[in-house]
Design an enzyme around this catalytic site. Structure first.
Site, mmCIF file in Angstrom:
data_model
loop_
_atom_site.group_PDB
_atom_site.id
_atom_site.type_symbol
_atom_site.label_atom_id
_atom_site.label_comp_id
_atom_site.label_asym_id
_atom_site.label_seq_id
_atom_site.Cartn_x
_atom_site.Cartn_y
_atom_site.Cartn_z
ATOM 1 N N GLY A 7 0.854 -1.004 -0.100
ATOM 2 C CA GLY A 7 0.056 -0.091 -0.011
ATOM 3 C C GLY A 7 0.876 1.217 -0.007
ATOM 4 O O GLY A 7 0.941 1.696 1.067
ATOM 5 N N ALA A 8 1.315 1.654 -1.377
ATOM 6 C CA ALA A 8 2.543 2.555 -1.212
ATOM 7 C C ALA A 8 1.870 4.135 -1.787
ATOM 8 O O ALA A 8 2.232 4.482 -2.891
ATOM 9 C CB ALA A 8 3.676 2.104 -2.309
ATOM 10 N N GLY A 9 0.731 4.287 -1.079
ATOM 11 C CA GLY A 9 0.156 5.638 -1.167
ATOM 12 C C GLY A 9 0.840 6.858 -0.671
ATOM 13 O O GLY A 9 2.250 6.865 -0.439
ATOM 14 N N GLY A 12 2.492 5.310 2.755
ATOM 15 C CA GLY A 12 3.532 4.213 2.380
ATOM 16 C C GLY A 12 4.882 4.642 1.585
ATOM 17 O O GLY A 12 5.765 4.279 1.916
ATOM 18 N N ALA A 131 1.166 12.578 5.322
ATOM 19 C CA ALA A 131 1.759 12.647 3.702
ATOM 20 C C ALA A 131 0.415 13.003 2.947
ATOM 21 O O ALA A 131 -0.701 12.625 3.423
ATOM 22 C CB ALA A 131 2.312 11.386 3.569
ATOM 23 N N LYS A 187 -4.747 7.670 19.349
ATOM 24 C CA LYS A 187 -4.702 8.090 17.838
ATOM 25 C C LYS A 187 -6.412 8.024 17.387
ATOM 26 O O LYS A 187 -6.586 9.162 16.515
ATOM 27 C CB LYS A 187 -3.782 7.260 17.169
ATOM 28 C CG LYS A 187 -3.636 7.491 15.470
ATOM 29 C CD LYS A 187 -3.178 8.990 15.329
ATOM 30 C CE LYS A 187 -3.430 9.646 13.920
ATOM 31 N NZ LYS A 187 -2.661 8.668 13.050
ATOM 32 N N ASN A 191 -8.090 10.886 15.340
ATOM 33 C CA ASN A 191 -8.989 10.696 13.967
ATOM 34 C C ASN A 191 -10.477 10.867 14.107
ATOM 35 O O ASN A 191 -11.088 11.401 12.827
ATOM 36 C CB ASN A 191 -8.481 9.016 13.060
ATOM 37 C CG ASN A 191 -7.110 8.885 12.904
ATOM 38 O OD1 ASN A 191 -6.577 8.191 13.433
ATOM 39 N ND2 ASN A 191 -6.371 10.075 12.138
ATOM 40 N N ASN A 195 -10.567 14.159 11.651
ATOM 41 C CA ASN A 195 -10.966 13.695 10.436
ATOM 42 C C ASN A 195 -12.125 13.703 9.925
ATOM 43 O O ASN A 195 -12.400 14.558 8.725
ATOM 44 C CB ASN A 195 -10.445 11.894 10.211
ATOM 45 C CG ASN A 195 -8.993 11.791 10.188
ATOM 46 O OD1 ASN A 195 -8.290 12.733 11.016
ATOM 47 N ND2 ASN A 195 -8.387 10.951 9.321
ATOM 48 N N GLU A 273 -12.571 6.183 5.635
ATOM 49 C CA GLU A 273 -12.303 5.002 6.464
ATOM 50 C C GLU A 273 -13.178 5.151 7.829
ATOM 51 O O GLU A 273 -12.951 4.680 8.985
ATOM 52 C CB GLU A 273 -10.842 5.155 7.213
ATOM 53 C CG GLU A 273 -10.015 4.690 5.911
ATOM 54 C CD GLU A 273 -8.656 4.664 6.440
ATOM 55 O OE1 GLU A 273 -8.050 5.964 6.804
ATOM 56 O OE2 GLU A 273 -7.775 3.936 6.279
HETATM 57 N N1 LIG Z 1 -1.987 10.444 4.967
HETATM 58 C C1 LIG Z 1 -1.918 10.834 6.217
HETATM 59 O O1 LIG Z 1 -1.550 11.737 6.465
HETATM 60 C C2 LIG Z 1 -2.043 9.564 7.122
HETATM 61 C C3 LIG Z 1 -2.614 8.423 6.912
HETATM 62 N N2 LIG Z 1 -2.717 7.308 7.840
HETATM 63 C C4 LIG Z 1 -3.104 6.221 7.635
HETATM 64 O O2 LIG Z 1 -2.236 5.408 6.830
HETATM 65 C C5 LIG Z 1 -3.091 4.584 5.722
HETATM 66 C C6 LIG Z 1 -2.683 4.714 4.421
HETATM 67 O O3 LIG Z 1 -3.064 6.041 4.210
HETATM 68 P P1 LIG Z 1 -2.623 7.102 3.008
HETATM 69 O O4 LIG Z 1 -1.320 6.866 2.637
HETATM 70 O O5 LIG Z 1 -3.001 8.528 3.062
HETATM 71 O O6 LIG Z 1 -3.581 6.490 1.651
HETATM 72 P P2 LIG Z 1 -3.623 6.712 0.000
HETATM 73 O O7 LIG Z 1 -4.895 6.759 -0.065
HETATM 74 O O8 LIG Z 1 -2.922 7.742 -0.244
HETATM 75 O O9 LIG Z 1 -2.963 5.351 -0.331
HETATM 76 C C7 LIG Z 1 -3.462 3.969 0.037
HETATM 77 C C8 LIG Z 1 -3.957 3.378 -1.337
HETATM 78 O O10 LIG Z 1 -4.774 3.863 -1.760
HETATM 79 C C9 LIG Z 1 -4.854 3.607 -3.411
HETATM 80 N N3 LIG Z 1 -4.925 4.645 -3.631
HETATM 81 C C10 LIG Z 1 -4.510 6.135 -3.409
HETATM 82 N N4 LIG Z 1 -4.883 6.982 -4.167
HETATM 83 C C11 LIG Z 1 -5.373 6.411 -5.381
HETATM 84 C C12 LIG Z 1 -5.972 6.787 -6.799
HETATM 85 N N5 LIG Z 1 -5.898 8.123 -6.848
HETATM 86 N N6 LIG Z 1 -6.334 5.789 -7.500
HETATM 87 C C13 LIG Z 1 -6.373 4.563 -7.259
HETATM 88 N N7 LIG Z 1 -5.606 4.108 -5.907
HETATM 89 C C14 LIG Z 1 -5.316 5.069 -5.010
HETATM 90 C C15 LIG Z 1 -3.623 2.893 -3.254
HETATM 91 O O11 LIG Z 1 -3.829 1.502 -3.219
HETATM 92 P P3 LIG Z 1 -4.417 0.521 -4.622
HETATM 93 O O12 LIG Z 1 -4.154 1.339 -5.596
HETATM 94 O O13 LIG Z 1 -3.392 -0.389 -4.290
HETATM 95 O O14 LIG Z 1 -5.613 0.086 -3.961
HETATM 96 C C16 LIG Z 1 -2.635 3.347 -2.187
HETATM 97 O O15 LIG Z 1 -1.649 2.187 -1.923
HETATM 98 C C17 LIG Z 1 -4.741 4.773 6.221
HETATM 99 O O16 LIG Z 1 -5.069 3.757 7.087
HETATM 100 C C18 LIG Z 1 -4.630 6.376 6.677
HETATM 101 O O17 LIG Z 1 -5.731 6.400 7.437
HETATM 102 C C19 LIG Z 1 -2.029 7.555 9.069
HETATM 103 C C20 LIG Z 1 -1.879 8.806 9.353
HETATM 104 C C21 LIG Z 1 -1.764 10.002 8.593
HETATM 105 C C1 LIG Z 2 -2.724 13.867 10.468
HETATM 106 C C2 LIG Z 2 -3.846 13.133 11.177
HETATM 107 C C3 LIG Z 2 -3.250 12.889 12.776
HETATM 108 C C4 LIG Z 2 -5.068 13.797 11.535
HETATM 109 O O1 LIG Z 2 -5.899 12.966 12.022
HETATM 110 C C5 LIG Z 2 -3.900 11.683 10.596
HETATM 111 O O2 LIG Z 2 -3.801 10.638 11.182
HETATM 112 C C6 LIG Z 2 -4.514 11.945 9.333
HETATM 113 O O3 LIG Z 2 -4.252 12.669 8.462
HETATM 114 O O4 LIG Z 2 -5.232 10.659 8.995
#
Ligand SMILES: NC(=O)C1=CN([C@@H]2O[C@H](COP(=O)(O)OP(=O)(O)OC[C@H]3O[C@@H](n4cnc5c(N)ncnc54)[C@H](OP(=O)(O)O)[C@@H]3O)[C@@H](O)[C@H]2O)C=CC1
Ligand SMILES: CC(C)(CO)C(=O)C(=O)O
Length: 311
Positions: A7-9, A12, A131, A187, A191, A195, A273
């Site tokens: 899960g390299a969004g 990641g 991020a 945490k 959220n 959120n 979520e």
């Molecule tokens: N972003 C943040 O600031 C924070 C996030 N988190 C948590 O971390 C976890 C990951 O979050 P985050 O990195 O933001 O998630 P993202 O949505 O950026 O990435 C997660 C996955 O979603 C899919 N994805 C993302 N964007 C697209 C798109 N435009 N089109 C198609 N697929 C897409 C990809 O998976 P695939 O294509 O393989 O389905 C990707 O690996 C979550 O549980 C989040 O709550 C926790 C703290 C902070």
């Molecule tokens: C930055 C923070 C702590 C805000 O809830 C987070 O976890 C998110 O964006 O999902």
């Protein structure tokens, strides 16, 4: 250490970049074709505090995993609703000694992972790193963060501390805790307020925090989390949790951040979520006979917003 980011969004990619830069052998796993193509052609772009870097990091789909690619550690960073399928899909990259670390927002992810992975290899926690995705192949972030983690299985503390050390050597500021469920609930309180509220109100965290009503609303929601947590023998101090949440309003750290739920629904028109955060508290409240009206209503509001935005 050989590490796969499943899960390299946004987050990641940030973790993968920092672990790669620290000398770990990192491989990204994702299904998003445009993202994969961008990274393969131009490398992973990582903007940190307005400076952009590029790193050549391999990225594959789960279907492209080959038997010679087993890793020491998998860090999952899918969205909560993608977790079950991703765990099933990445099994070929895991051997009996491969550990899996889940730092996803929300409650109860270990129950999903434990359906497929032995508890001795499961490590859970949470992160305050942030991020957001600029576009395919490009993640953006600012400020710093932290990680709390613990072993789910008995007697795996040494392994947990080894994982924390590896993450900290990459600058990810990880610490072992012997009370991870309390930190997960803490945490989840962040959220469960920031959120959903910032998504519905379409504001960043600092703007919400500047309102006169913020403290009362946050306190009411946190009290619902604490009442449910008490039924799981998890002590959640309401005043401490509210104070921790209110640190998010600081524009010198993450106050300018639109929480990931806002990024999902308002910016990227993707499902949220909410059911793993406030929705989980609502379900647990029903199970334990605890009233959770604010979590119930905020969950409904987000689903209404999803219906409007995604129709
Ligand atoms: N972003 C943040 O600031 C924070 C996030 N988190 C948590 O971390 C976890 C990951 O979050 P985050 O990195 O933001 O998630 P993202 O949505 O950026 O990435 C997660 C996955 O979603 C899919 N994805 C993302 N964007 C697209 C798109 N435009 N089109 C198609 N697929 C897409 C990809 O998976 P695939 O294509 O393989 O389905 C990707 O690996 C979550 O549980 C989040 O709550 C926790 C703290 C902070
Ligand atoms: C930055 C923070 C702590 C805000 O809830 C987070 O976890 C998110 O964006 O999902």
């Amino acid at each position: 250490m050989k590490i796969a980011i499943a899960g390299a969004g946004a987050l990641g990619s940030r973790f993968g970049y920092m672990l790669h830069q620290a000398g770990n052998e990192v491989i990204l796993i994702d299904n998003w074709v445009d993202h994969i193509q961008a990274i393969r052609e131009h490398g992973l772009k990582m903007t940190i505090d307005a400076e952009t870097f590029t790193a050549e990091i391999p990225i594959i789909t789960p279907q492209e995993i080959t038997s010679d690619q087993t890793v020491d550690l998998v860090i999952v960073f899918t969205k909560a609703m993608q977790l079950d399928q991703m765990i099933q899909d990445i099994k070929p990259i895991m051997n009996d000694d491969t550990d899996i670390l889940c730092l996803l927002n929300g409650i109860g992810h270990e129950d999903i992972i434990a359906k497929y992975i032995d508890a001795k290899n499961i490590f859970i926690g949470n992160t305050m790193w942030t991020a957001s995705l600029v576009g395919p192949g490009h993640s953006k972030s600012f400020g710093s963060g932290s990680i709390n983690l613990q072993n789910l299985g008995e007697g795996q503390e040494i392994e947990a501390k080894k994982i924390a050390a590896c993450l900290s050597e990459a600058g990810l500021n990880a610490r072992f805790t012997d009370n991870v469920h309390a930190t997960i609930y803490l945490k989840a309180c962040v959220n469960g307020t920031m959120n959903g509220l910032c998504t519905i109100l379409d504001v960043d965290m600092a703007t919400f925090g500047e309102t006169n009503q913020a403290h009362e609303i946050v306190t009411t929601i946190v009290k619902e989390f604490a009442a449910v947590a008490a039924h799981e023998n998890i002590e959640l101090n309401v005043d401490d949790a509210v104070a921790f949440i209110e640190k998010c309003y600081d524009r010198q750290t993450i106050g300018d951040h639109y929480p990931s739920m806002h990024q999902d629904l308002i910016r990227n028109h993707r499902m949220t979520e909410i059911d793993y955060i406030n929705g989980a508290i609502s379900r647990k409240g029903q199970k334990y006979g605890v009233a959770t009206p604010y979590c119930d209503f905020l969950t409904q509001l987000i689903h209404v917003k999803e219906n409007i935005v995604l129709k």
